[in-house]
Design a protein around this motif. Structure first.
Motif, PDB file in Angstrom:
ATOM      1  N   THR A  32      38.806  65.165 -95.514  1.00 23.87           N
ATOM      2  CA  THR A  32      37.769  65.969 -96.165  1.00 23.87           C
ATOM      3  C   THR A  32      37.788  67.426 -95.720  1.00 23.87           C
ATOM      4  O   THR A  32      37.110  68.264 -96.315  1.00 23.87           O
ATOM      5  N   VAL A  33      38.569  67.723 -94.691  1.00 19.42           N
ATOM      6  CA  VAL A  33      38.674  69.111 -94.238  1.00 19.42           C
ATOM      7  C   VAL A  33      39.272  70.011 -95.323  1.00 19.42           C
ATOM      8  O   VAL A  33      39.032  71.229 -95.341  1.00 19.42           O
ATOM      9  N   ILE A  34      40.036  69.425 -96.264  1.00 16.57           N
ATOM     10  CA  ILE A  34      40.645  70.236 -97.328  1.00 16.57           C
ATOM     11  C   ILE A  34      39.803  70.223 -98.604  1.00 16.57           C
ATOM     12  O   ILE A  34      40.242  70.756 -99.629  1.00 16.57           O
ATOM     13  N   GLN A  35      38.610  69.672 -98.556  1.00 10.75           N
ATOM     14  CA  GLN A  35      37.760  69.617 -99.754  1.00 10.75           C
ATOM     15  C   GLN A  35      37.477  70.994-100.347  1.00 10.75           C
ATOM     16  O   GLN A  35      37.433  71.145-101.574  1.00 10.75           O
ATOM     17  N   PRO A  36      37.287  72.047 -99.519  1.00  6.46           N
ATOM     18  CA  PRO A  36      37.064  73.376-100.109  1.00  6.46           C
ATOM     19  C   PRO A  36      38.180  73.824-101.049  1.00  6.46           C
ATOM     20  O   PRO A  36      37.925  74.581-101.990  1.00  6.46           O
ATOM     21  N   VAL A  37      39.410  73.375-100.814  1.00  7.17           N
ATOM     22  CA  VAL A  37      40.515  73.744-101.698  1.00  7.17           C
ATOM     23  C   VAL A  37      40.255  73.219-103.107  1.00  7.17           C
ATOM     24  O   VAL A  37      40.414  73.939-104.103  1.00  7.17           O
ATOM     25  N   GLY A  38      39.856  71.945-103.199  1.00  9.31           N
ATOM     26  CA  GLY A  38      39.525  71.363-104.500  1.00  9.31           C
ATOM     27  C   GLY A  38      38.318  72.027-105.128  1.00  9.31           C
ATOM     28  O   GLY A  38      38.294  72.276-106.341  1.00  9.31           O
ATOM     29  N   ASP A  39      37.314  72.346-104.308  1.00  7.09           N
ATOM     30  CA  ASP A  39      36.101  72.984-104.836  1.00  7.09           C
ATOM     31  C   ASP A  39      36.388  74.373-105.389  1.00  7.09           C
ATOM     32  O   ASP A  39      35.846  74.769-106.431  1.00  7.09           O
ATOM     33  N   ILE A  40      37.248  75.123-104.704  1.00  5.54           N
ATOM     34  CA  ILE A  40      37.603  76.472-105.181  1.00  5.54           C
ATOM     35  C   ILE A  40      38.305  76.394-106.528  1.00  5.54           C
ATOM     36  O   ILE A  40      38.023  77.178-107.449  1.00  5.54           O
ATOM     37  N   PHE A  41      39.223  75.442-106.665  1.00  2.28           N
ATOM     38  CA  PHE A  41      39.932  75.280-107.941  1.00  2.28           C
ATOM     39  C   PHE A  41      38.955  74.958-109.065  1.00  2.28           C
ATOM     40  O   PHE A  41      39.020  75.550-110.155  1.00  2.28           O
ATOM     41  N   LEU A  42      38.038  74.027-108.829  1.00  2.66           N
ATOM     42  CA  LEU A  42      37.071  73.654-109.862  1.00  2.66           C
ATOM     43  C   LEU A  42      36.174  74.830-110.219  1.00  2.66           C
ATOM     44  O   LEU A  42      35.861  75.052-111.400  1.00  2.66           O
ATOM     45  N   ASN A  43      35.745  75.602-109.228  1.00  7.29           N
ATOM     46  CA  ASN A  43      34.884  76.752-109.508  1.00  7.29           C
ATOM     47  C   ASN A  43      35.607  77.797-110.353  1.00  7.29           C
ATOM     48  O   ASN A  43      35.019  78.391-111.268  1.00  7.29           O
ATOM     49  N   LEU A  44      36.887  78.038-110.058  1.00  9.97           N
ATOM     50  CA  LEU A  44      37.664  78.965-110.883  1.00  9.97           C
ATOM     51  C   LEU A  44      37.757  78.465-112.319  1.00  9.97           C
ATOM     52  O   LEU A  44      37.637  79.240-113.278  1.00  9.97           O
ATOM     53  N   LEU A  45      37.963  77.166-112.481  1.00  9.85           N
ATOM     54  CA  LEU A  45      38.074  76.587-113.817  1.00  9.85           C
ATOM     55  C   LEU A  45      36.756  76.722-114.572  1.00  9.85           C
ATOM     56  O   LEU A  45      36.735  77.095-115.752  1.00  9.85           O
ATOM     57  N   PHE A  46      35.641  76.448-113.890  1.00 12.63           N
ATOM     58  CA  PHE A  46      34.339  76.550-114.532  1.00 12.63           C
ATOM     59  C   PHE A  46      34.045  77.977-114.999  1.00 12.63           C
ATOM     60  O   PHE A  46      33.507  78.192-116.086  1.00 12.63           O
ATOM     61  N   THR A  47      34.393  78.960-114.175  1.00 11.92           N
ATOM     62  CA  THR A  47      34.079  80.343-114.544  1.00 11.92           C
ATOM     63  C   THR A  47      34.939  80.829-115.706  1.00 11.92           C
ATOM     64  O   THR A  47      34.514  81.720-116.460  1.00 11.92           O
ATOM     65  N   ALA A  48      36.141  80.263-115.880  1.00 16.41           N
ATOM     66  CA  ALA A  48      37.024  80.714-116.958  1.00 16.41           C
ATOM     67  C   ALA A  48      36.715  80.047-118.288  1.00 16.41           C
ATOM     68  O   ALA A  48      36.999  80.612-119.350  1.00 16.41           O
ATOM     69  N   ILE A  49      36.143  78.858-118.249  1.00 16.13           N
ATOM     70  CA  ILE A  49      35.983  78.069-119.464  1.00 16.13           C
ATOM     71  C   ILE A  49      35.063  78.738-120.477  1.00 16.13           C
ATOM     72  O   ILE A  49      35.365  78.786-121.672  1.00 16.13           O
ATOM     73  N   ILE A  50      33.932  79.279-120.027  1.00 19.55           N
ATOM     74  CA  ILE A  50      32.945  79.829-120.958  1.00 19.55           C
ATOM     75  C   ILE A  50      33.533  80.989-121.783  1.00 19.55           C
ATOM     76  O   ILE A  50      33.501  80.947-123.023  1.00 19.55           O
ATOM     77  N   PRO A  51      34.103  82.030-121.164  1.00 20.43           N
ATOM     78  CA  PRO A  51      34.696  83.101-122.003  1.00 20.43           C
ATOM     79  C   PRO A  51      35.878  82.606-122.829  1.00 20.43           C
ATOM     80  O   PRO A  51      36.091  83.083-123.945  1.00 20.43           O
ATOM     81  N   LEU A  52      36.646  81.641-122.312  1.00 17.60           N
ATOM     82  CA  LEU A  52      37.779  81.118-123.070  1.00 17.60           C
ATOM     83  C   LEU A  52      37.315  80.452-124.354  1.00 17.60           C
ATOM     84  O   LEU A  52      37.869  80.697-125.434  1.00 17.60           O
ATOM     85  N   VAL A  53      36.296  79.616-124.260  1.00 13.04           N
ATOM     86  CA  VAL A  53      35.778  78.926-125.444  1.00 13.04           C
ATOM     87  C   VAL A  53      35.230  79.931-126.448  1.00 13.04           C
ATOM     88  O   VAL A  53      35.478  79.824-127.655  1.00 13.04           O
TER      89      VAL A  53
END
Length: 403
Positions: A32-53
């Motif tokens: 779980t020490v690497i969980q922030p890596v997954g969270d950062i990726f998801l946050n980047l994806l979430f922020t890009a989706i709205i303008p992309l759509v």
């Protein structure tokens, strides 16, 4: 080598997931020490989706020639597309009822209250609209945002010469946001790998049972739908002769879909095969190109499977009539929206999360399933356009074109 190149992104994602799974099995909860890596990726994806759509949908509509009439072909084609999408989705729901995805893994109980959403009017209001503009920009309100993007696109189209600058802005914005998503998805193998490592490390190997079950349902039902469902559509279009014409000439499009991993790349093979299936050029030249982006039977099936999996993971029942009706509507919208956006399946998955109120942790399981079903989904999406063209011909001209 060409096959590997066309599926390189999928193979890299699978590689990251496998590596993460191995790390989770070996390290257990320490991973779980690497969980922030997954969270950062998801946050980047979430922020890009709205303008992309916004740019993808608004631009697609704004570029349509306002003077063109839809015509009889487009009307008939739309009914065929909608019918096959709903049939595929409903039959998948029946399959999930017969072979339920057991609630083996409870990721979290922090999911939306979908069992008591209020009266129908209140639910529709919340589902389709928001009362403040800024709330449109939240991923939790994807459907109202999509509706707003459609309205903006139509307004830009109707503005004529006065809206030319704005239409150019939408076009440029769409191209830029495509590249943004491409850049973010390059981190997908690492981000999803880190997420999956944490899930396996904390939940254990039992997580694989849920994914294996969902894959068995998708590939089992998908193959049956491909063989039996498409044969049924071809029979409606031209009887026994229609079935023979379809399968005799569908081999090359199927192999092209497998080899390229793209519905768009299969368009030339479909256009070449359609006349041999009894479809006249005036119909195939409209139905097949539009079908590549709007007609997604494979995506329709995967949407239902994804919903059933996440409902099971969060301890929700996927058998409420209101839930099923909403699922059918979401499936149609997601299947249409996905077509014009790179990695568009992720947009459909965000729509599922938004409508049903699932938390952020629901996205990676949806993405993983979408990655695993991609080969068969592409075959169903791409070759389904041929049988849709045959049905359109049947309903417009009364019979397939004779050779």
């Amino acid at each position: 080598m060409g096959f590997i190149k066309n599926y390189s992104s999928v193979l890299w994602l699978l590689g990251g997931i496998i590596a993460g799974s191995i790390a989770g099995l070996i390290l257990g909860s320490r991973v779980t020490v690497i969980q922030p890596v997954g969270d950062i990726f998801l946050n980047l994806l979430f922020t890009a989706i709205i303008p992309l759509v916004f740019f993808a949908i608004s631009n697609a509509i704004a570029q349509v020639d306002a003077g063109r009439k839809l015509g009889r072909i487009l009307g008939t084609m739309s009914l065929v597309f909608l019918s096959t999408l709903l049939i595929a989705a409903f039959l998948t729901i029946v399959c999930v009822w017969i072979f339920p995805i057991h609630q083996q893994v409870i990721l979290s109980h922090d999911a939306g209250d979908i069992s008591n959403p209020g009266n129908v009017g209140q639910q529709l209001t919340r589902l389709l609209t928001v009362d403040e503009f800024y709330t449109l920009l939240s991923r939790k309100n994807m459907l109202p945002f999509i509706i707003f993007s459609v309205i903006v696109g139509f307004a830009a189209m109707r503005a004529g010469a006065a809206g030319a600058g704005f239409r150019n802005f939408l076009y440029s914005g769409n191209e830029v946001m495509k590249q943004v998503l491409h850049l973010i998805m390059k981190a997908g193998p690492i981000g999803l790998g880190a997420y999956f490592a944490c899930q396996v490390g904390t939940l254990g190997p039992k997580l694989f049972g849920t994914y294996a079950h969902s894959m068995a349902i998708y590939y089992g039902f998908g193959i049956v739908y491909f063989l039996v469902g498409f044969s049924g559509y071809a029979f409606i279009a031209g009887g026994v002769r229609g079935v023979k014409l379809f399968w005799k000439n569908n081999i090359i499009p199927t192999l092209t879909a497998v080899g390229t991993g793209s519905s768009i790349a299969t368009i030339p093979a479909n256009l070449e095969a359609a006349p041999r299936m009894g479809v006249p050029n005036d119909i195939s030249s409209v139905v097949i190109p539009l079908g590549a982006t709007l007609h997604k039977d494979g995506s329709s099936i995967s949407s239902i499977v994804k919903m059933a999996v996440v409902f099971g993971m969060y301890g929700k029942g996927f058998d409420n009539p209101q839930t099923i009706m909403l699922a059918l509507g979401v499936t149609v919208i997601a299947s249409i929206v996905e077509g014009g956006i790179p990695n568009g399946g992720y947009v459909g998955e965000l729509l599922v999360m938004s409508v049903y109120g699932f938390p952020v942790e629901a996205l990676p399981p949806l993405m993983i399933i979408g990655t695993l079903v991609d080969p068969l989904a592409t075959i169903l999406n791409a070759t389904g356009d041929n049988v849709a063209a045959m049905l359109t011909t049947r309903f417009m001209k009364g019979h397939l074109q004779t050779e």
